[in-house]
Design a protein around this motif. Sequence first.
Motif, PDB file in Angstrom:
ATOM      1  N   PHE A   1       0.837  -1.195   0.000  1.00 38.75           N
ATOM      2  CA  PHE A   1       0.000   0.000   0.000  1.00 38.75           C
ATOM      3  C   PHE A   1       0.876   1.250   0.000  1.00 38.75           C
ATOM      4  CE2 PHE A   1      -2.762  -3.133   2.170  1.00 38.75           C
ATOM      5  CZ  PHE A   1      -3.841  -3.095   1.294  1.00 38.75           C
ATOM      6  N   THR A   2       0.390   2.322  -0.621  1.00 42.90           N
ATOM      7  CA  THR A   2       1.168   3.561  -0.659  1.00 42.90           C
ATOM      8  C   THR A   2       1.311   4.189   0.725  1.00 42.90           C
ATOM      9  OG1 THR A   2      -0.810   4.849  -1.215  1.00 42.90           O
ATOM     10  CG2 THR A   2       0.566   4.091  -3.063  1.00 42.90           C
ATOM     11  N   ASP A   3       0.395   3.851   1.636  1.00 43.47           N
ATOM     12  CA  ASP A   3       0.486   4.381   2.998  1.00 43.47           C
ATOM     13  C   ASP A   3       0.984   3.322   3.988  1.00 43.47           C
ATOM     14  OD1 ASP A   3      -1.810   2.807   2.932  1.00 43.47           O
ATOM     15  OD2 ASP A   3      -3.055   4.249   4.019  1.00 43.47           O
TER      16      ASP A   3
ATOM     17  N   GLY B   1      -8.972   2.313  -1.695  1.00 43.17           N
ATOM     18  CA  GLY B   1      -8.883   3.052  -2.949  1.00 43.17           C
ATOM     19  C   GLY B   1      -7.540   3.736  -3.070  1.00 43.17           C
ATOM     20  N   HIS B   2      -7.111   3.961  -4.292  1.00 44.68           N
ATOM     21  CA  HIS B   2      -5.826   4.603  -4.565  1.00 44.68           C
ATOM     22  C   HIS B   2      -4.676   3.872  -3.887  1.00 44.68           C
ATOM     23  CE1 HIS B   2      -8.081   7.817  -6.414  1.00 44.68           C
ATOM     24  NE2 HIS B   2      -8.782   7.943  -5.291  1.00 44.68           N
ATOM     25  N   ASN B   3      -4.802   2.542  -3.778  1.00 49.85           N
ATOM     26  CA  ASN B   3      -3.785   1.671  -3.179  1.00 49.85           C
ATOM     27  C   ASN B   3      -3.403   2.111  -1.760  1.00 49.85           C
ATOM     28  OD1 ASN B   3      -2.147  -0.628  -3.177  1.00 49.85           O
ATOM     29  ND2 ASN B   3      -0.353   0.568  -3.771  1.00 49.85           N
ATOM     30  N   ARG B   4      -4.410   2.545  -0.998  1.00 47.27           N
ATOM     31  CA  ARG B   4      -4.194   2.925   0.398  1.00 47.27           C
ATOM     32  C   ARG B   4      -4.907   1.935   1.303  1.00 47.27           C
ATOM     33  NH1 ARG B   4      -6.085   7.157   2.742  1.00 47.27           N
ATOM     34  NH2 ARG B   4      -8.023   7.061   1.593  1.00 47.27           N
TER      35      ARG B   4
END
Length: 191
Positions: free
Chosen positions: A137-139, A164-167
Amino acid sequence: MIKKDTATSTDPVVSLKDISGHWAESAIHSGVTAGYITGYTDQTFKPNAYISRAEFITMLGRALQMKETTSSLTFTDSKEIPSWASSYLSQAVEAEIVSGYGDGTFRAGNSLNRSEITTWMVRAAGLTVTNNASLSFTDKDSVPAWAVPYVATGVKAGLVSGVGHNRFAPEQLTTRAEAAVFIAKLLTVKN
């Protein structure tokens, strides 16, 4: 709320007035039918409200049909745990699904975040956790270190996914609707 018409059927009838058309309606309806989800006395479920730790552990305990236990709770705030949640919480502690905070409290009225609920679900599913797991995940750097293995295991097993948005949004509070969907996924994974 579950209503039974004893004259014609023993199947529960869903009569929650605020779930029609909700994105989680099917999971909520399934949970009510199975008997692990109940609504409020005003016949609402409040799907978009945040779920408390006591509410979730009660739903989870009912869904898993956890065994009775005579263990007493030793949390420093045990007197603040609602009586309707005590037995389920005791069972979950005994099964090592949940634990309290470092200060000895459980904080039954606090809302659950995605890291906590994922950890509980992975433990409840009895999944093997790999301690050297990593996340994509980006986060991922905002996922607490203690939760990383549980999140990775939960994602791999299909219990949870990103927002969503790979978070992953590890600190985002969980709604009652999301909890219903999580438990439905947990029951699929366990069976």
